[in-house]
Write a protein that holds these residues in place. Sequence first.
Motif, PDB file in Angstrom:
ATOM      1  N   ASP A  23      33.618  26.258  33.126  1.00 26.05           N
ATOM      2  CA  ASP A  23      32.087  26.000  33.473  1.00 26.05           C
ATOM      3  C   ASP A  23      31.300  26.868  34.121  1.00 26.05           C
ATOM      4  N   GLN A  24      31.935  27.697  35.275  1.00 29.61           N
ATOM      5  CA  GLN A  24      31.198  28.588  35.963  1.00 29.61           C
ATOM      6  C   GLN A  24      31.246  29.946  35.717  1.00 29.61           C
ATOM      7  N   PRO A  25      30.369  30.818  35.898  1.00 30.62           N
ATOM      8  CA  PRO A  25      30.586  32.270  35.555  1.00 30.62           C
ATOM      9  C   PRO A  25      32.024  32.838  35.916  1.00 30.62           C
ATOM     10  N   ILE A  26      32.500  33.543  35.247  1.00 29.98           N
ATOM     11  CA  ILE A  26      33.909  34.150  35.746  1.00 29.98           C
ATOM     12  C   ILE A  26      33.339  35.803  36.365  1.00 29.98           C
ATOM     13  N   PRO A  27      33.955  35.805  37.598  1.00 29.28           N
ATOM     14  CA  PRO A  27      33.888  37.193  38.245  1.00 29.28           C
ATOM     15  C   PRO A  27      34.725  38.346  37.329  1.00 29.28           C
ATOM     16  N   ASP A  28      34.159  39.295  37.049  1.00 27.81           N
ATOM     17  CA  ASP A  28      34.524  40.464  36.275  1.00 27.81           C
ATOM     18  C   ASP A  28      35.989  41.056  36.580  1.00 27.81           C
ATOM     19  N   ALA A  29      35.818  41.264  37.915  1.00 26.54           N
ATOM     20  CA  ALA A  29      37.407  41.759  38.327  1.00 26.54           C
ATOM     21  C   ALA A  29      38.420  40.751  38.387  1.00 26.54           C
ATOM     22  N   MET A  30      38.060  39.441  38.816  1.00 21.21           N
ATOM     23  CA  MET A  30      38.999  38.414  38.670  1.00 21.21           C
ATOM     24  C   MET A  30      39.542  38.276  37.371  1.00 21.21           C
ATOM     25  N   LEU A  31      38.652  38.231  36.199  1.00 23.15           N
ATOM     26  CA  LEU A  31      39.016  38.293  34.820  1.00 23.15           C
ATOM     27  C   LEU A  31      40.346  39.290  34.447  1.00 23.15           C
ATOM     28  N   ASN A  32      39.815  40.449  34.833  1.00 24.96           N
ATOM     29  CA  ASN A  32      40.597  41.614  34.653  1.00 24.96           C
ATOM     30  C   ASN A  32      42.098  41.448  35.200  1.00 24.96           C
ATOM     31  N   ASP A  33      42.085  41.002  36.602  1.00 26.15           N
ATOM     32  CA  ASP A  33      43.198  40.763  37.093  1.00 26.15           C
ATOM     33  C   ASP A  33      44.175  39.389  36.738  1.00 26.15           C
ATOM     34  N   TRP A  34      43.473  38.343  36.335  1.00 31.86           N
ATOM     35  CA  TRP A  34      44.194  37.271  35.832  1.00 31.86           C
ATOM     36  C   TRP A  34      44.732  37.835  34.564  1.00 31.86           C
ATOM     37  N   LEU A  35      43.873  38.430  33.566  1.00 33.38           N
ATOM     38  CA  LEU A  35      44.583  38.840  32.514  1.00 33.38           C
ATOM     39  C   LEU A  35      45.687  39.858  32.444  1.00 33.38           C
ATOM     40  N   ASP A  36      45.824  40.777  33.609  1.00 35.25           N
ATOM     41  CA  ASP A  36      46.722  41.746  33.848  1.00 35.25           C
ATOM     42  C   ASP A  36      48.021  40.509  34.097  1.00 35.25           C
ATOM     43  N   LEU A  37      47.935  39.697  35.119  1.00 36.18           N
ATOM     44  CA  LEU A  37      48.897  38.789  35.331  1.00 36.18           C
ATOM     45  C   LEU A  37      49.657  38.290  34.236  1.00 36.18           C
ATOM     46  N   LEU A  38      48.786  37.463  33.494  1.00 34.01           N
ATOM     47  CA  LEU A  38      49.338  36.833  32.079  1.00 34.01           C
ATOM     48  C   LEU A  38      50.052  37.852  31.354  1.00 34.01           C
ATOM     49  N   LEU A  39      49.492  38.880  31.091  1.00 32.88           N
ATOM     50  CA  LEU A  39      50.183  39.941  30.220  1.00 32.88           C
ATOM     51  C   LEU A  39      51.544  40.510  30.693  1.00 32.88           C
ATOM     52  N   ALA A  40      51.400  40.658  31.993  1.00 35.63           N
ATOM     53  CA  ALA A  40      52.643  41.031  33.018  1.00 35.63           C
ATOM     54  C   ALA A  40      53.911  39.931  32.735  1.00 35.63           C
ATOM     55  N   MET A  41      53.307  38.727  32.732  1.00 36.96           N
ATOM     56  CA  MET A  41      54.374  37.570  32.886  1.00 36.96           C
ATOM     57  C   MET A  41      54.925  37.460  31.335  1.00 36.96           C
ATOM     58  N   CYS A  42      53.863  37.228  30.485  1.00 36.10           N
ATOM     59  CA  CYS A  42      54.320  36.854  29.251  1.00 36.10           C
ATOM     60  C   CYS A  42      53.502  37.385  28.050  1.00 36.10           C
TER      61      CYS A  42
END
Length: 119
Positions: A23-42
């Motif tokens: 629902d809320q706007p996503i912080p750009d740097a947070m998006l990158n860090d979150w996607l990096d975590l997902l890709l590292a995990m699986c």
Amino acid sequence: MNAGVSRARTDDDHIQSFAIIVDQPIPDAMLNDWLDLLLAMCGQDMLRIKGILNVRGRTQPIAIHGVQHLFYPPIELPGWTSEDRRSKLVFITRDVPRAIIEETLEAFLATWPDEGPTA
């Protein structure tokens, strides 16, 4: 955060598809860090990720697209197609529970510092 689920019709019970709406706007740097975590995990089992995102500090929507460990550069779209400014992410995964993706996203959104307005 809202979550929608749609099952892709496949012959493999290990493959699933689902959508997550933020629902809320996503912080750009947070998006990158979150996607990096997902890709590292699986990453190998993240068969496809795509989305139209409302990124904090931007007026135009951002389109993302990734296949396993490969992410294409985000594209700024010319404008929103409706008044709905929520971010929409679609995942196609192999043996990756939706709960892992939702819980990590919720944790990142809850703990990410407020960056304030950006220019």
